[in-house]
Design an enzyme around this catalytic site. Structure first.
Site, PDB file in Angstrom:
ATOM      1  N   ASP A  33      18.540 184.659  36.909  1.00 52.50           N
ATOM      2  CA  ASP A  33      19.346 183.874  35.970  1.00 52.50           C
ATOM      3  C   ASP A  33      18.657 183.708  34.611  1.00 52.50           C
ATOM      4  OD1 ASP A  33      21.083 183.544  38.138  1.00 52.50           O
ATOM      5  OD2 ASP A  33      20.138 181.668  38.745  1.00 52.50           O
ATOM      6  N   GLU A 209      31.386 183.650  37.771  1.00 58.30           N
ATOM      7  CA  GLU A 209      30.372 182.651  37.441  1.00 58.30           C
ATOM      8  C   GLU A 209      29.508 183.168  36.285  1.00 58.30           C
ATOM      9  OE1 GLU A 209      28.010 182.224  40.974  1.00 58.30           O
ATOM     10  OE2 GLU A 209      27.442 184.334  41.019  1.00 58.30           O
TER      11      GLU A 209
END
Length: 323
Positions: A33, A209
């Site tokens: 991430d 997402e």
């Protein structure tokens, strides 16, 4: 002699390939991430930390790390700078997060899970930590979650309020985008710790997402993890107005090798545009043991993004580009 010569050439060739392979850019721990931030001629990379073992069948992400680079090739590991334990209301993993600077302060927006208490019945939540330095120390900015599960009801699963991305527009207005299953956005007050208005849910094609907001000239880009056939891929939409409407523009990057997920982060640095993501390419890596990579991102004349080629070579050093 011929055999020794051939063997030596093969060794040199192999070493050259290793030296040229920059991706993944972080190899000492498993990271995921990516959230890059450019500040004072340095790229600060805020990252999740995959702590899962080979036997684990789900994410174990104990904390967030910070790395930095001045040349896009050599990265300094500054260690763990924040964890869910920083937030008294939290009880979950260190999911995707992004740090942004405003007025000399650094606001780190994070996603984790909320305790079942008087403020929330649990589920994913978004918090914000603050520091006077990009390297911390960071503390909980408001002593409570900024977004809790009860604020959004369009998705019925408990983990829809994850993956925050924050953008400050040219007029000074700050925006928070996030979501799993649907993309939400809301304005932030100038203090960066309060919502300013109602939460809006967007209808974005294939959105799963990991949104990331980026602006180039007068065009806004909403980059996100979308529905691939076997695993997530990166898709994007554009708009002349950050509040929409958004036009779907297609696939930006294909599935990440050896990882079901892929998470985007885009910055401009020293005249180049860079695309950060993660894959599972390190030895013993995989979907729960990921590693951050970076490749170049290019644009067409009409402002559309060229499809990113995910490489093992990565990007060239800023110093090399300037020579």
């Amino acid at each position: 002699m011929k055999f020794k010569t051939i063997f030596t050439c093969l060794v040199i060739f192999g070493m050259t390939n290793i030296l040229q392979a920059q991706n993944p850019i972080i190899s000492e721990i498993f990271t995921a991430d990516p959230a890059p931030l450019v500040y004072k001629n340095t790229v600060y990379l805020y990252a999740g930390h995959d702590g899962a073992t080979l036997e684990d069948t789900n994410y174990k992400m104990p904390d967030w790390y910070v790395f930095s680079s001045k040349d896009m090739v050599n990265w300094t590991n500054h260690g763990s700078k924040l964890s869910p334990a920083t937030f008294s209301w939290a009880t979950g993993e260190a999911y995707a997060a992004q740090c942004i600077e405003r007025g000399g302060k650094f606001y780190w927006f994070v996603s984790t899970f909320h305790k079942n208490d008087d403020n929330s019945k649990g589920g994913a939540a978004i918090g914000v930590a603050v520091s006077n330095s990009p390297l911390g120390p960071f503390k909980d900015a408001i002593g409570k979650a900024l977004v809790v599960n009860e604020m959004t009801t369009d998705m019925k699963h408990a983990w829809d309020d994850i993956d925050p991305t924050v953008f400050i527009d040219d007029d000074g207005q700050a925006y928070l985008f996030w979501g799993n299953g649907s993309c939400k956005w809301v304005k932030l007050k100038k203090n960066m710790t309060e919502l300013d208005g109602e939460i809006t849910t967007l209808n974005i094609k294939n959105f799963i997402e990991g949104p990331w907001i980026y602006k180039r000239k007068d065009l806004y880009y909403l980059i996100y993890a979308g529905r691939g056939t076997k695993a997530e891929m990166i898709e994007y939409a554009t708009s002349k107005n950050i509040q929409g409407p958004w036009e779907y523009r297609g696939i930006l990057a294909e599935n990440a090798p050896k990882s079901f997920t892929i998470h985007p982060g885009v910055i401009d640095f020293k005249g180049k545009t860079y695309f950060f993501y993660h894959n599972g390419e390190l030895p013993t890596g995989g979907s729960y043991r990921r590693s951050i990579c970076v490749d170049n991102l290019y644009f067409n004349e009409d402002g559309s993004m060229q499809k990113v080629i995910l490489t093992k070579e990565g990007v060239k050093s800023i110093k090399q580009l300037n020579n």
